[in-house]
Write a protein that holds these residues in place. Structure first.
Motif, PDB file in Angstrom:
ATOM      1  N   SER A 160      -3.272   1.089  -4.060  1.00 12.69           N
ATOM      2  CA  SER A 160      -2.834   2.401  -4.307  1.00 12.69           C
ATOM      3  C   SER A 160      -2.496   3.064  -2.977  1.00 12.69           C
ATOM      4  O   SER A 160      -1.988   4.186  -2.941  1.00 12.69           O
ATOM      5  CB  SER A 160      -4.043   3.034  -4.658  1.00 12.69           C
ATOM      6  OG  SER A 160      -5.334   2.981  -3.911  1.00 12.69           O
ATOM      7  N   VAL A 161      -2.565   2.450  -1.940  1.00 17.09           N
ATOM      8  CA  VAL A 161      -2.111   3.330  -0.492  1.00 17.09           C
ATOM      9  C   VAL A 161      -1.264   2.177   0.423  1.00 17.09           C
ATOM     10  O   VAL A 161      -1.070   2.799   1.424  1.00 17.09           O
ATOM     11  CB  VAL A 161      -3.460   3.424   0.278  1.00 17.09           C
ATOM     12  CG1 VAL A 161      -4.457   4.616  -0.553  1.00 17.09           C
ATOM     13  CG2 VAL A 161      -4.451   2.301   0.881  1.00 17.09           C
ATOM     14  N   LYS A 162      -1.066   1.122  -0.068  1.00 18.00           N
ATOM     15  CA  LYS A 162      -0.640   0.286   0.985  1.00 18.00           C
ATOM     16  C   LYS A 162       0.963   0.573   1.235  1.00 18.00           C
ATOM     17  O   LYS A 162       1.302   0.194   2.515  1.00 18.00           O
ATOM     18  CB  LYS A 162      -0.670  -1.246   0.457  1.00 18.00           C
ATOM     19  CG  LYS A 162       0.470  -1.259  -0.945  1.00 18.00           C
ATOM     20  CD  LYS A 162       0.291  -2.783  -1.488  1.00 18.00           C
ATOM     21  CE  LYS A 162       1.400  -2.999  -2.493  1.00 18.00           C
ATOM     22  NZ  LYS A 162       1.323  -4.444  -3.083  1.00 18.00           N
ATOM     23  N   ASP A 163       1.569   1.336   0.822  1.00 23.82           N
ATOM     24  CA  ASP A 163       2.633   1.768   0.989  1.00 23.82           C
ATOM     25  C   ASP A 163       2.582   2.997   1.811  1.00 23.82           C
ATOM     26  O   ASP A 163       3.926   3.725   2.627  1.00 23.82           O
ATOM     27  CB  ASP A 163       3.685   2.177  -0.047  1.00 23.82           C
ATOM     28  CG  ASP A 163       4.093   0.630  -0.745  1.00 23.82           C
ATOM     29  OD1 ASP A 163       4.284   0.890  -1.993  1.00 23.82           O
ATOM     30  OD2 ASP A 163       4.041  -0.231  -0.108  1.00 23.82           O
ATOM     31  N   ARG A 164       1.544   3.522   2.227  1.00 21.74           N
ATOM     32  CA  ARG A 164       1.388   4.757   2.736  1.00 21.74           C
ATOM     33  C   ARG A 164       0.454   5.074   3.693  1.00 21.74           C
ATOM     34  O   ARG A 164       0.591   5.634   4.799  1.00 21.74           O
ATOM     35  CB  ARG A 164       1.154   5.745   1.690  1.00 21.74           C
ATOM     36  CG  ARG A 164       2.053   6.267   0.531  1.00 21.74           C
ATOM     37  CD  ARG A 164       1.624   7.043  -0.489  1.00 21.74           C
ATOM     38  NE  ARG A 164       0.543   6.806  -1.062  1.00 21.74           N
ATOM     39  CZ  ARG A 164      -0.518   7.420  -1.101  1.00 21.74           C
ATOM     40  NH1 ARG A 164      -0.580   8.702  -0.511  1.00 21.74           N
ATOM     41  NH2 ARG A 164      -1.899   7.340  -1.865  1.00 21.74           N
ATOM     42  N   PHE A 165      -0.459   4.003   3.676  1.00 24.11           N
ATOM     43  CA  PHE A 165      -1.521   4.198   4.752  1.00 24.11           C
ATOM     44  C   PHE A 165      -1.457   2.958   5.689  1.00 24.11           C
ATOM     45  O   PHE A 165      -1.106   1.837   5.332  1.00 24.11           O
ATOM     46  CB  PHE A 165      -3.036   4.156   4.269  1.00 24.11           C
ATOM     47  CG  PHE A 165      -3.325   5.278   3.169  1.00 24.11           C
ATOM     48  CD1 PHE A 165      -2.255   6.162   3.247  1.00 24.11           C
ATOM     49  CD2 PHE A 165      -4.673   5.486   3.030  1.00 24.11           C
ATOM     50  CE1 PHE A 165      -2.788   7.559   2.370  1.00 24.11           C
ATOM     51  CE2 PHE A 165      -4.999   6.602   2.337  1.00 24.11           C
ATOM     52  CZ  PHE A 165      -4.013   7.784   1.900  1.00 24.11           C
ATOM     53  N   THR A 166      -1.902   3.081   6.913  1.00 23.10           N
ATOM     54  CA  THR A 166      -2.016   1.922   7.926  1.00 23.10           C
ATOM     55  C   THR A 166      -3.316   2.015   8.656  1.00 23.10           C
ATOM     56  O   THR A 166      -3.766   3.098   9.098  1.00 23.10           O
ATOM     57  CB  THR A 166      -1.105   2.042   9.106  1.00 23.10           C
ATOM     58  OG1 THR A 166       0.352   2.191   8.351  1.00 23.10           O
ATOM     59  CG2 THR A 166      -1.015   0.854   9.963  1.00 23.10           C
TER      60      THR A 166
END
Length: 122
Positions: free
Chosen positions: A63-69
């Motif tokens: 759910s966050v892999k393209d936005r969070f690091t």
């Protein structure tokens, strides 16, 4: 004993960014993995991301892999969660936790920080 303290939460508009920090203190050499979790009002705690301390391997929820690091600064004993393109659905209290290895299961993480609130307005 290990202590964790999160910081960096706040109010941000949709599409904005925040960087959360997890400061690790105490017997830091005992810490094998740091995970980030979040809990929205009325919902269960949800795994977000994790980093393995020994080799730096990172994991992110779909759910966050393209936005969070997630990143680990060993010198500062701090783990960061960089969040971009935030959505109202990301609104939650964010927690970091120490565990023996990276897993999405909360029960394996024995030490938790008090959390930091992230609110994303539409």
């Amino acid at each position: 004993e290990v202590q964790l303290v999160e910081s960096g939460g706040g109010l941000v508009q949709a599409g904005g960014s925040l960087r959360l920090s997890c400061a690790v203190s105490g017997f830091t050499f005992d810490v094998k993995a740091i995970g980030w979790f979040r809990q929205a009002p009325g919902k269960e705690r949800e795994w977000v991301s994790c980093v393995e301390k020994k080799n730096g391997e990172t994991f992110l929820a779909n759910s966050v892999k393209d936005r969070f690091t997630i990143s680990d600064d060993n010198a500062q004993n701090t783990v960061y969660l960089q969040m971009k393109s935030l959505k109202p659905g990301d609104t939650a209290v964010y927690y970091c936790a120490a565990g023996p290895y990276c897993t999405s299961q909360t029960r394996f993480f024995g030490v938790w920080g008090p959390g930091t609130l992230v609110t994303v307005s539409s």
